[in-house]
Design a protein around this motif. Structure first.
Motif, short mmCIF file in Angstrom:
data_model
loop_
_atom_site.label_atom_id
_atom_site.label_comp_id
_atom_site.label_asym_id
_atom_site.label_seq_id
_atom_site.Cartn_x
_atom_site.Cartn_y
_atom_site.Cartn_z
N ILE A 187 0.84 -1.19 0.00
CA ILE A 187 0.00 0.00 0.00
C ILE A 187 0.88 1.24 0.00
O ILE A 187 0.66 2.19 -0.76
N PHE A 188 1.90 1.24 0.87
CA PHE A 188 2.79 2.40 0.94
C PHE A 188 3.50 2.63 -0.39
O PHE A 188 3.59 3.76 -0.87
N ASN A 189 4.00 1.55 -0.98
CA ASN A 189 4.76 1.70 -2.22
C ASN A 189 3.91 2.22 -3.36
O ASN A 189 4.38 2.98 -4.21
N GLU A 190 2.62 1.82 -3.39
CA GLU A 190 1.75 2.35 -4.43
C GLU A 190 1.53 3.85 -4.23
O GLU A 190 1.34 4.59 -5.19
N GLY A 191 1.57 4.29 -2.97
CA GLY A 191 1.48 5.72 -2.71
C GLY A 191 2.78 6.45 -2.96
O GLY A 191 2.81 7.55 -3.51
N TYR A 192 3.89 5.82 -2.58
CA TYR A 192 5.21 6.44 -2.71
C TYR A 192 5.62 6.61 -4.17
O TYR A 192 6.20 7.62 -4.56
N ALA A 193 5.30 5.61 -4.99
CA ALA A 193 5.61 5.67 -6.43
C ALA A 193 4.41 5.09 -7.16
O ALA A 193 4.39 3.90 -7.49
N ALA A 194 3.40 5.91 -7.38
CA ALA A 194 2.15 5.44 -7.98
C ALA A 194 2.44 4.77 -9.32
O ALA A 194 3.27 5.23 -10.10
N SER A 195 1.75 3.66 -9.57
CA SER A 195 2.03 2.88 -10.77
C SER A 195 1.40 3.46 -12.02
O SER A 195 1.74 3.07 -13.13
N HIS A 196 0.46 4.40 -11.86
CA HIS A 196 -0.25 4.94 -13.00
C HIS A 196 -0.79 6.32 -12.66
O HIS A 196 -0.69 6.77 -11.53
N ASP A 204 -2.28 10.05 0.29
CA ASP A 204 -3.33 9.37 1.06
C ASP A 204 -2.97 7.93 1.34
O ASP A 204 -3.16 7.43 2.46
N LEU A 205 -2.42 7.22 0.34
CA LEU A 205 -2.04 5.82 0.55
C LEU A 205 -0.85 5.70 1.50
O LEU A 205 -0.81 4.80 2.34
N CYS A 206 0.12 6.59 1.35
CA CYS A 206 1.28 6.56 2.27
C CYS A 206 0.82 6.78 3.70
O CYS A 206 1.23 6.05 4.63
N ALA A 207 -0.02 7.78 3.91
CA ALA A 207 -0.50 8.09 5.25
C ALA A 207 -1.34 6.93 5.81
O ALA A 207 -1.25 6.61 7.01
N GLU A 208 -2.12 6.27 4.95
CA GLU A 208 -2.94 5.14 5.41
C GLU A 208 -2.06 3.98 5.84
O GLU A 208 -2.31 3.32 6.85
N ALA A 209 -1.00 3.70 5.07
CA ALA A 209 -0.09 2.61 5.43
C ALA A 209 0.58 2.89 6.77
O ALA A 209 0.72 1.99 7.61
N ILE A 210 1.00 4.12 6.98
CA ILE A 210 1.63 4.49 8.26
C ILE A 210 0.63 4.39 9.39
O ILE A 210 0.95 3.89 10.49
N ARG A 211 -0.61 4.80 9.15
CA ARG A 211 -1.65 4.69 10.18
C ARG A 211 -1.88 3.23 10.57
O ARG A 211 -1.99 2.89 11.75
N LEU A 212 -1.94 2.35 9.56
CA LEU A 212 -2.16 0.94 9.83
C LEU A 212 -1.00 0.33 10.62
O LEU A 212 -1.19 -0.48 11.52
N ALA A 239 8.82 11.27 4.73
CA ALA A 239 9.27 12.58 5.21
C ALA A 239 9.71 13.49 4.06
O ALA A 239 9.70 14.71 4.20
N ARG A 240 10.06 12.92 2.92
CA ARG A 240 10.54 13.70 1.78
C ARG A 240 9.42 14.08 0.80
O ARG A 240 9.69 14.64 -0.27
N ARG A 241 8.16 13.80 1.15
CA ARG A 241 7.06 13.95 0.20
C ARG A 241 6.95 15.34 -0.39
O ARG A 241 6.64 15.49 -1.59
#
Length: 411
Positions: A187-196, A204-212, A239-241
């Motif tokens: 989930i985090f990776n799809e947020g960090y480097a979206a595939s499309h 949103d995906l990065c923050a959700e992965a961290i929350r989980l 942190a570099r977002r």
């Protein structure tokens, strides 16, 4: 209210609404139908009535009632009357807290040991990240029909075994922790480097992965090296977002990023967790990756990055993880320490071995080293190969700029 508001809510809330609807309705397909119905209702009602104070709870409630209406109209109503009775007992008006845990429940269902590992990955990316079947297939170098079959079979298996939609007790949780952490990292990776798409970073995906990950940490009775390391790794990278893209949304490489934009509080927390995880035994791969991320995040400038330490950490990581992607990252670090020729030899060997031939980052890394060596024709070919494998808009524009800098227009 414009359509953009509903699109924003879809991006931010749709997967969490789906997770709750799966719990309430007990069926993936029925929940997906209800999710679409809920957003259709929102497009009709919100422009007239305004956006509700709690959009997520409103959508869950709307989806739930639309699903009940659908089931009532179907001939099999009598067989699911008991299910309806249970659903109708749920009160969604104050559902903020129950909804918050449903994403984690969904991940534990997707990662149940009764499901094959490849099906776990496909189902998680589809249901938790909302990726299309074609996008999952592209990411895993598989045919869309194969991915679709995995997802359908996984859903059928969940129904057949009536797998519980719950977070297990801590003892059982530990037995499934590896699969769950792998899923959270996906989930985090799809947020960090979206595939499309046209967005390089999906915050949103990065923050959700961290929350989980934080929620898992609170549920477990004792610190776990894998979890501590993964949380540290995600915090340090996320942190570099604010510096990873420019105002136009284009990619900025780490060497060129404005480090004053980095989140220093997240770096401090991540570095502390990484150091602690590195001391824990057994040593976890995530802890080593977090230590690598900390070496990048704590360097005052790109020039002062400790590449010798990073290569050493990759050597340690390679002993535990033989993934070709890890080997690729090590080759890039080796090029930074010993020069591009050293890294290029490693990447050429990896590509010759086969598994990375369809991996866009392998061709992009090779192209960059060839560019730095002045081998312009070979660099162009490698950039074109990377471009052909890239579906994300900002990444495509980055590669196209590299090609133009070499005097070659993009194909």
């Amino acid at each position: 209210m414009d359509q953009g508001c509903i699109e924003t809510v879809w991006r931010q809330e749709s997967r969490r609404v789906l997770a709750t609807l799966i719990r309430l309705l007990g069926d993936f397909d029925r929940a997906e139908e209800a999710l679409n119905d809920a957003f259709l209702a929102a497009t009709e009602r919100w422009p007239r009535d305004g956006v509700p104070a709690n959009p997520r709870a409103w959508l869950v409630s709307a989806g739930r009632f639309r699903a009940i209406d659908r089931m009532r109209r179907r001939s099999r109503f009598a067989r699911i009357a008991g299910t309806l009775a249970v659903i109708e007992e749920g009160e969604m008006a104050t559902a903020a807290e129950p909804i918050a845990d449903d994403q984690l429940r969904l991940i534990f269902v997707c990662c149940h040991p009764e499901l094959p590992p490849d099906a776990q990955v496909a189902l998680t990316l589809r249901e938790t990240c909302g990726l299309l079947t074609e996008e999952i297939a592209a990411a895993y170098l598989a045919r869309p029909a194969t991915i679709a079959q995995r997802i359908v079979r996984a859903k059928a298996r969940i129904r057949e075994l009536a797998l519980p939609y719950e977070v297990p007790e801590p003892k059982q949780m530990l037995q499934r922790l590896d699969a769950v952490l792998r899923t959270v990292y996906l989930i985090f990776n799809e947020g960090y480097a979206a595939s499309h798409g046209e967005t390089a970073v999906r915050v949103d995906l990065c923050a959700e992965a961290i929350r989980l990950a934080r929620l898992l940490r609170a549920l477990l009775r004792e610190p776990q090296s894998e979890l501590e390391g993964l949380l540290a790794l995600m915090l340090l990278n996320h942190a570099r977002r604010n510096a990873r893209t420019d105002p136009a949304g284009d990619i900025v490489l780490i060497a060129d990023q404005d480090r004053s934009l980095w989140d220093r509080a997240a770096i401090a927390e991540g570095a502390h967790l990484a150091e602690a995880a590195l001391r824990m035994r057994p040593l976890a791969g995530y802890a080593i990756e977090a230590a690598i991320a900390a070496a990048h995040a704590t360097a005052p400038t790109a020039e002062t990055t400790d590449w010798a330490r990073i290569v050493g950490l990759y050597d340690l990581l390679a002993q535990a993880d033989t993934s070709p992607v890890i080997a690729l990252n090590r080759a890039v670090a080796l090029a930074m320490r010993d020069g591009p020729e050293a890294g290029l030899g490693e990447i050429d060997a990896l590509l010759a071995a086969g598994p990375l031939t369809g991996f866009r980052y392998a061709h992009a890394a090779r192209a960059d080293l060839l560019r730095r060596l002045g081998r312009r024709d070979a660099a162009r070919e490698a950039y074109v190969a990377a471009l052909e494998l890239t579906q994300q808009g900002p990444e495509r524009r980055f590669l196209e700029r590299r090609l133009r800098a070499l005097g070659s227009p993009p194909p």
